[in-house]
Design a protein around this motif. Structure first.
Motif, PDB file in Angstrom:
ATOM      1  N   TYR A  13       0.769  -1.208  -0.065  1.00  0.00           N
ATOM      2  CA  TYR A  13      -0.073   0.012  -0.005  1.00  0.00           C
ATOM      3  C   TYR A  13       0.946   1.270  -0.085  1.00  0.00           C
ATOM      4  O   TYR A  13       1.949   1.190   0.665  1.00  0.00           O
ATOM      5  CB  TYR A  13      -0.988   0.084   1.301  1.00  0.00           C
ATOM      6  CG  TYR A  13      -2.089  -1.118   0.975  1.00  0.00           C
ATOM      7  CD1 TYR A  13      -2.936  -0.780   0.253  1.00  0.00           C
ATOM      8  CD2 TYR A  13      -2.236  -2.079   2.019  1.00  0.00           C
ATOM      9  CE1 TYR A  13      -4.381  -1.561   0.210  1.00  0.00           C
ATOM     10  CE2 TYR A  13      -3.210  -2.796   1.972  1.00  0.00           C
ATOM     11  CZ  TYR A  13      -4.232  -2.706   1.084  1.00  0.00           C
ATOM     12  OH  TYR A  13      -5.200  -3.405   1.004  1.00  0.00           O
ATOM     13  N   VAL A  20       2.276  -5.369   2.176  1.00  0.00           N
ATOM     14  CA  VAL A  20       1.298  -6.307   3.169  1.00  0.00           C
ATOM     15  C   VAL A  20       0.900  -7.759   2.530  1.00  0.00           C
ATOM     16  O   VAL A  20       0.820  -8.541   3.600  1.00  0.00           O
ATOM     17  CB  VAL A  20      -0.052  -5.497   2.965  1.00  0.00           C
ATOM     18  CG1 VAL A  20      -0.393  -5.213   1.541  1.00  0.00           C
ATOM     19  CG2 VAL A  20      -0.805  -6.073   3.907  1.00  0.00           C
ATOM     20  N   PRO A  39      -4.773 -14.280  11.333  1.00  0.00           N
ATOM     21  CA  PRO A  39      -5.238 -13.559  12.362  1.00  0.00           C
ATOM     22  C   PRO A  39      -5.655 -12.087  11.696  1.00  0.00           C
ATOM     23  O   PRO A  39      -5.420 -11.844  10.399  1.00  0.00           O
ATOM     24  CB  PRO A  39      -3.876 -13.237  13.166  1.00  0.00           C
ATOM     25  CG  PRO A  39      -2.712 -13.962  12.447  1.00  0.00           C
ATOM     26  CD  PRO A  39      -3.459 -14.873  11.594  1.00  0.00           C
ATOM     27  N   SER A  40      -6.445 -11.063  12.228  1.00  0.00           N
ATOM     28  CA  SER A  40      -6.824  -9.917  11.794  1.00  0.00           C
ATOM     29  C   SER A  40      -5.434  -9.164  11.452  1.00  0.00           C
ATOM     30  O   SER A  40      -4.453  -9.141  11.922  1.00  0.00           O
ATOM     31  CB  SER A  40      -7.492  -8.984  12.767  1.00  0.00           C
ATOM     32  OG  SER A  40      -8.050  -7.978  12.347  1.00  0.00           O
ATOM     33  N   GLY A  41      -5.413  -8.591  10.174  1.00  0.00           N
ATOM     34  CA  GLY A  41      -4.499  -7.748   9.839  1.00  0.00           C
ATOM     35  C   GLY A  41      -3.515  -8.449   9.117  1.00  0.00           C
ATOM     36  O   GLY A  41      -2.383  -7.995   8.505  1.00  0.00           O
ATOM     37  N   SER A  42      -3.550  -9.692   8.818  1.00  0.00           N
ATOM     38  CA  SER A  42      -2.556 -10.677   8.151  1.00  0.00           C
ATOM     39  C   SER A  42      -2.782 -10.380   6.645  1.00  0.00           C
ATOM     40  O   SER A  42      -1.747 -10.882   5.793  1.00  0.00           O
ATOM     41  CB  SER A  42      -2.757 -12.116   8.552  1.00  0.00           C
ATOM     42  OG  SER A  42      -4.153 -12.599   8.051  1.00  0.00           O
ATOM     43  N   GLY A  43      -3.719 -10.124   6.029  1.00  0.00           N
ATOM     44  CA  GLY A  43      -3.592  -9.695   4.695  1.00  0.00           C
ATOM     45  C   GLY A  43      -4.766 -10.404   3.908  1.00  0.00           C
ATOM     46  O   GLY A  43      -4.868 -10.334   2.600  1.00  0.00           O
ATOM     47  N   LYS A  44      -5.622 -11.034   4.515  1.00  0.00           N
ATOM     48  CA  LYS A  44      -6.627 -11.904   3.936  1.00  0.00           C
ATOM     49  C   LYS A  44      -7.597 -11.201   3.055  1.00  0.00           C
ATOM     50  O   LYS A  44      -7.512 -11.439   1.983  1.00  0.00           O
ATOM     51  CB  LYS A  44      -7.484 -12.814   4.853  1.00  0.00           C
ATOM     52  CG  LYS A  44      -6.731 -13.408   5.938  1.00  0.00           C
ATOM     53  CD  LYS A  44      -7.569 -14.275   6.846  1.00  0.00           C
ATOM     54  CE  LYS A  44      -8.298 -13.335   7.823  1.00  0.00           C
ATOM     55  NZ  LYS A  44      -7.597 -12.111   8.650  1.00  0.00           N
ATOM     56  N   SER A  45      -7.974 -10.092   3.338  1.00  0.00           N
ATOM     57  CA  SER A  45      -8.863  -9.124   2.454  1.00  0.00           C
ATOM     58  C   SER A  45      -8.133  -8.651   1.481  1.00  0.00           C
ATOM     59  O   SER A  45      -8.595  -8.713   0.284  1.00  0.00           O
ATOM     60  CB  SER A  45      -9.473  -7.945   3.375  1.00  0.00           C
ATOM     61  OG  SER A  45     -10.523  -8.255   3.708  1.00  0.00           O
ATOM     62  N   THR A  46      -7.152  -8.293   1.905  1.00  0.00           N
ATOM     63  CA  THR A  46      -6.200  -7.641   0.658  1.00  0.00           C
ATOM     64  C   THR A  46      -5.978  -8.613  -0.283  1.00  0.00           C
ATOM     65  O   THR A  46      -6.017  -8.177  -1.471  1.00  0.00           O
ATOM     66  CB  THR A  46      -4.943  -7.143   1.260  1.00  0.00           C
ATOM     67  OG1 THR A  46      -5.096  -6.154   2.269  1.00  0.00           O
ATOM     68  CG2 THR A  46      -4.013  -6.429   0.057  1.00  0.00           C
TER      69      THR A  46
END
Ligand code: ADP
Ligand code: ADP
Length: 240
Positions: A13, A20, A39-46
């Motif tokens: 980003y 990321v 975990p949250s913030g690990s980049g799944k959504s990205t």
């Protein structure tokens, strides 16, 4: 021939000091279901967003059935959406945690918009298919309803129909039940299980571990932007 192939994907980003997603590689064979956990913030959504063409990538490639649909370009950190053409875009479907339907369109209007506008398909044929899809998810009696008249679970099932009508080669799901009341989660997961049975290639991010265990052909564990484990034994993965 894999359906979806991600090779050495790098995503950074703007204004971030490191990627990321760093050197992500995996292949989803045709008809298989991969579940991504981490975990949250690990980049799944990205990761899902780059595959859907919502974000440019800075390295690596994304291919569908052997055809490269996205190539990493350094220096595109703040480029907004990727440059993918709308024809290529429709080959990947995505359902989001809270993908608001178009509020000023009926259920049927929501589903038929992209195939008629982007794919230029015949309206009568598209409407027929939309009705058949609504039948499959148990919502044919709501075809003339407005989004605000539906429950969250019903809206997500409409969102799934809206993705399916484009005949995507791979369907991505990003926490689609996370914002739902518990009693509505099941009806959405059941639709996803049925799609898996019918051989739809899917990539799913979910926190529903029982469901993940039941649906996954492969599980990918993402941590801090890298794949730290990949397993074809979901049973074992979720019990250890
Ligand atoms: P997950 O889905 O696993 O929770 P995300 O892909 O949402 O992870 O986020 C991964 C990391 O990237 C987080 O540190 C998040 O803050 C950051 N991030 C996500 N979207 C953006 C964005 N649009 N701009 C900058 N950083 C972002
Ligand atoms: P999720 O993990 O489900 O993506 P988030 O709350 O992390 O949910 O992100 C919601 C939205 O905000 C997403 O569009 C994401 O890309 C964006 N986002 C997340 N983190 C950042 C960040 N650090 N900077 C800018 N945008 C971000």
């Amino acid at each position: 021939q894999p359906s979806l192939r991600v090779a050495h994907l790098v995503k950074q980003y703007a204004n971030a000091d490191k990627p990321v997603l760093n050197d992500i590689s995996f292949e989803v064979p045709h008809g298989k279901v991969f579940v991504i956990v981490g975990p949250s913030g690990s980049g799944k959504s990205t990761l899902l967003r780059t595959i859907a063409g919502l974000e440019p990538i800075q390295g690596g490639t994304i291919s569908l059935n052997g055809e490269v649909i996205e190539t990493g370009r350094p220096g595109t950190e703040s480029a907004g959406r990727s440059k993918r053409s709308s024809a290529l875009r429709t080959r990947v479907g995505m359902v989001f945690q809270s993908y608001d339907l178009f509020p000023n369109k009926t259920v049927l209007g929501n589903i038929t918009l992209a195939p008629t506008l982007v794919q230029k398909r015949d309206k009568t044929e598209v409407e027929k298919e939309a009705v058949a899809l609504l039948e499959r998810v148990g919502l044919v009696d709501r075809k003339d309803s407005w989004p605000h008249e539906l429950s969250g679970g019903q809206r997500q099932r409409v969102a799934i129909c809206r993705a399916l009508i484009l005949h995507p080669e791979v369907l991505l799901f990003d926490e689609v039940t996370a914002a739902l009341d518990p009693e509505m989660v099941r009806e959405v997961l059941d639709v996803m299980l049925e799609l898996a049975d019918q051989g739809q290639t899917m990539l799913i991010v979910t926190h529903e571990m029982q469901f993940a265990r039941a649906i996954a052909d492969q599980v990918i564990l993402l941590e801090d932007g890298g794949i730290v484990e990949q397993s074809d034994d979901a049973e074992r993965f979720f019990t250890h």
